[in-house]
Scaffold this active site. Structure first.
Site, PDB file in Angstrom:
ATOM      1  N   ASN A  21      88.854  76.515  20.598  1.00  5.42           N
ATOM      2  CA  ASN A  21      87.871  77.398  21.220  1.00  5.42           C
ATOM      3  C   ASN A  21      88.227  78.798  20.744  1.00  5.42           C
ATOM      4  O   ASN A  21      89.159  79.410  21.248  1.00  5.42           O
ATOM      5  CB  ASN A  21      87.976  77.285  22.755  1.00  5.42           C
ATOM      6  CG  ASN A  21      87.087  78.293  23.466  1.00  5.42           C
ATOM      7  OD1 ASN A  21      86.211  78.898  22.862  1.00  5.42           O
ATOM      8  ND2 ASN A  21      87.321  78.472  24.770  1.00  5.42           N
ATOM      9  N   LYS A  23      86.538  81.454  21.043  1.00  2.00           N
ATOM     10  CA  LYS A  23      86.055  82.528  21.929  1.00  2.00           C
ATOM     11  C   LYS A  23      85.362  83.605  21.080  1.00  2.00           C
ATOM     12  O   LYS A  23      84.748  83.265  20.072  1.00  2.00           O
ATOM     13  CB  LYS A  23      87.206  83.088  22.777  1.00  2.00           C
ATOM     14  CG  LYS A  23      87.987  81.965  23.464  1.00  2.00           C
ATOM     15  CD  LYS A  23      88.961  82.430  24.492  1.00  2.00           C
ATOM     16  CE  LYS A  23      89.632  81.216  25.128  1.00  2.00           C
ATOM     17  NZ  LYS A  23      90.556  81.581  26.198  1.00  2.00           N
ATOM     18  N   HIS A 107      83.095  77.265  30.692  1.00  2.00           N
ATOM     19  CA  HIS A 107      84.450  77.806  30.526  1.00  2.00           C
ATOM     20  C   HIS A 107      84.716  78.826  31.634  1.00  2.00           C
ATOM     21  O   HIS A 107      83.807  79.539  32.073  1.00  2.00           O
ATOM     22  CB  HIS A 107      84.584  78.455  29.143  1.00  2.00           C
ATOM     23  CG  HIS A 107      85.992  78.803  28.809  1.00  2.00           C
ATOM     24  ND1 HIS A 107      86.592  79.944  29.292  1.00  2.00           N
ATOM     25  CD2 HIS A 107      86.935  78.150  28.094  1.00  2.00           C
ATOM     26  CE1 HIS A 107      87.848  79.975  28.871  1.00  2.00           C
ATOM     27  NE2 HIS A 107      88.078  78.890  28.143  1.00  2.00           N
ATOM     28  N   GLU A 109      85.938  81.654  31.600  1.00  2.00           N
ATOM     29  CA  GLU A 109      85.536  83.028  31.269  1.00  2.00           C
ATOM     30  C   GLU A 109      84.044  83.216  31.525  1.00  2.00           C
ATOM     31  O   GLU A 109      83.604  84.293  31.941  1.00  2.00           O
ATOM     32  CB  GLU A 109      85.906  83.342  29.813  1.00  2.00           C
ATOM     33  CG  GLU A 109      87.421  83.512  29.672  1.00  2.00           C
ATOM     34  CD  GLU A 109      87.998  83.084  28.338  1.00  2.00           C
ATOM     35  OE1 GLU A 109      87.245  82.950  27.347  1.00  2.00           O
ATOM     36  OE2 GLU A 109      89.228  82.870  28.275  1.00  2.00           O
ATOM     37  N   GLU A 179      91.187  72.903  32.601  1.00  2.00           N
ATOM     38  CA  GLU A 179      91.903  74.116  32.216  1.00  2.00           C
ATOM     39  C   GLU A 179      92.272  74.913  33.459  1.00  2.00           C
ATOM     40  O   GLU A 179      91.425  75.628  34.011  1.00  2.00           O
ATOM     41  CB  GLU A 179      91.024  74.983  31.313  1.00  2.00           C
ATOM     42  CG  GLU A 179      90.558  74.281  30.053  1.00  2.00           C
ATOM     43  CD  GLU A 179      90.149  75.269  28.980  1.00  2.00           C
ATOM     44  OE1 GLU A 179      90.771  75.262  27.922  1.00  2.00           O
ATOM     45  OE2 GLU A 179      89.226  76.071  29.213  1.00  2.00           O
ATOM     46  N   GLY A 185      95.497  81.630  28.238  1.00  2.00           N
ATOM     47  CA  GLY A 185      95.853  82.883  27.577  1.00  2.00           C
ATOM     48  C   GLY A 185      97.064  83.583  28.176  1.00  2.00           C
ATOM     49  O   GLY A 185      97.352  84.726  27.854  1.00  2.00           O
ATOM     50  N   SER A 224      97.062  77.498  27.208  1.00  2.00           N
ATOM     51  CA  SER A 224      98.312  77.742  26.475  1.00  2.00           C
ATOM     52  C   SER A 224      98.895  76.496  25.822  1.00  2.00           C
ATOM     53  O   SER A 224     100.113  76.345  25.753  1.00  2.00           O
ATOM     54  CB  SER A 224      99.341  78.427  27.380  1.00  2.00           C
ATOM     55  OG  SER A 224      98.842  79.671  27.837  1.00  2.00           O
TER      56      SER A 224
HETATM   57  P1  PGA Z   1      94.443  79.347  25.473  1.00  3.37           P
HETATM   58  O1  PGA Z   1      92.879  79.151  25.869  1.00  3.37           O
HETATM   59  O2  PGA Z   1      94.838  78.147  24.667  1.00  3.37           O
HETATM   60  O3  PGA Z   1      94.469  80.617  24.682  1.00  3.37           O
HETATM   61  O4  PGA Z   1      95.197  79.440  26.755  1.00  3.37           O
HETATM   62  C1  PGA Z   1      92.392  77.898  26.237  1.00  3.37           C
HETATM   63  C2  PGA Z   1      90.929  78.030  26.585  1.00  3.37           C
HETATM   64  O5  PGA Z   1      90.550  79.023  27.223  1.00  3.37           O
HETATM   65  O6  PGA Z   1      90.109  77.152  26.249  1.00  3.37           O
END
Ligand code: PGA
Length: 262
Positions: A21, A23, A107, A109, A179, A185, A224
């Site tokens: 992903n 983003k 997601h 976000e 998640e 992140g 992560s």
């Molecule tokens: P990350 O993001 O691996 O940077 O923690 C995962 C995601 O938001 O899909």
């Protein structure tokens, strides 16, 4: 198609799906460059579905860049109408037409910054299925939910409402990405045991909705995930892949995660 694989001592009927992903990262040219490198690194991988989620501006060229390879392309969002007066939006029909195979939906976000509700996300799941693509439905609790003992409840609500009115037949084509928001992140990963426990709870919810089809549904872990922790997470019985943010931006680190899923 369904393939069996050995997880620990159990035979598993689910594919492993490793999805990136990106983003809001990468210009079109950067996307093509990364995918060209990735293709080479994973060309001999079998039994793992490899997907990269790219921003809208890079999708068309991303699909062309992976043509003929074992890498497929996902969009990171969609609007749940096929066409019309929705200025600035992109429809499932448009994504399907350029060769996009998956769409990441709900997601955290998008839930947080764009106030997406479970009801709106459910409309998107249906629209993506109707267009013949695979939704990757993201769910996950916030830190305050986990600390208050509401993890199972929050995930159950997101799964039930996100998949409202979906049939068992349709559910076969849906991927869930668990998640935990506090792990995205942040460099904090759920321990494999903690993730497994929640994946199992989510599969129980899916069983109560779709019966035995739940055993065929892929539940990815995200938050992560990186080359150093991927193998341990992916070895858990109910973790069928990963949704990877930061570590999907570089071909080498993403390829290492793909290899860990084999
Ligand atoms: P990350 O993001 O691996 O940077 O923690 C995962 C995601 O938001 O899909």
């Amino acid at each position: 198609e369904i393939t069996t694989r050995l997880v620990g001592s159990e035979m598993c009927i689910r594919d492993s799906v490793i999805a990136g992903n990106w983003k809001m990262n990468k210009t079109n040219a950067e996307a093509v460059e990364m995918l060209t490198e990735l293709k080479g690194l994973v060309k001999d991988v079998e039994g793992v579905k490899i997907v990269i989620g790219a921003p809208f501006t890079a999708l068309s060229d991303a699909v062309k860049a992976v043509e003929g390879s074992n890498v497929e392309i996902a969009a990171e969002n969609v609007y749940p109408k096929s066409s019309g007066a929705y200025t600035g939006e992109v429809s499932p029909t448009m994504l399907k037409a350029i060769g996009v195979k998956y769409v990441i939906l709900g997601h955290s976000e998008r839930r947080e910054y764009f106030k997406e509700s479970n009801e709106f996300i459910n409309e998107k799941v249906k629209a993506v299925l109707a267009a013949g693509m695979t939704p990757i439905l993201c769910v996950g609790e916030k830190l305050e939910d986990r600390e208050a003992g509401r993890t199972a409840e929050v995930n159950e609500t997101q799964v039930r409402e996100g998949l409202k009115d979906i049939t068992a037949e349709e559910a076969k084509n849906i991927i869930i990405a668990y998640e935990p928001v506090w792990a995205i992140g942040t460099g904090k990963t759920a321990t494999p045991e903690m993730a497994q426990e929640t994946h199992k709870e989510i599969r129980e919810v899916l069983k109560s909705m779709f019966g035995t089809v739940a055993d065929e549904m892929v539940i990815q872990y995200g938050g992560s995930m990186k080359p150093e922790n991927a193998a341990e997470l992916l070895a858990q019985a109910d973790i069928d892949g990963g949704l990877i943010g930061g570590a999907s931006l570089e071909a080498a680190s993403f390829a290492k995660i793909v290899l860990a899923a084999k």
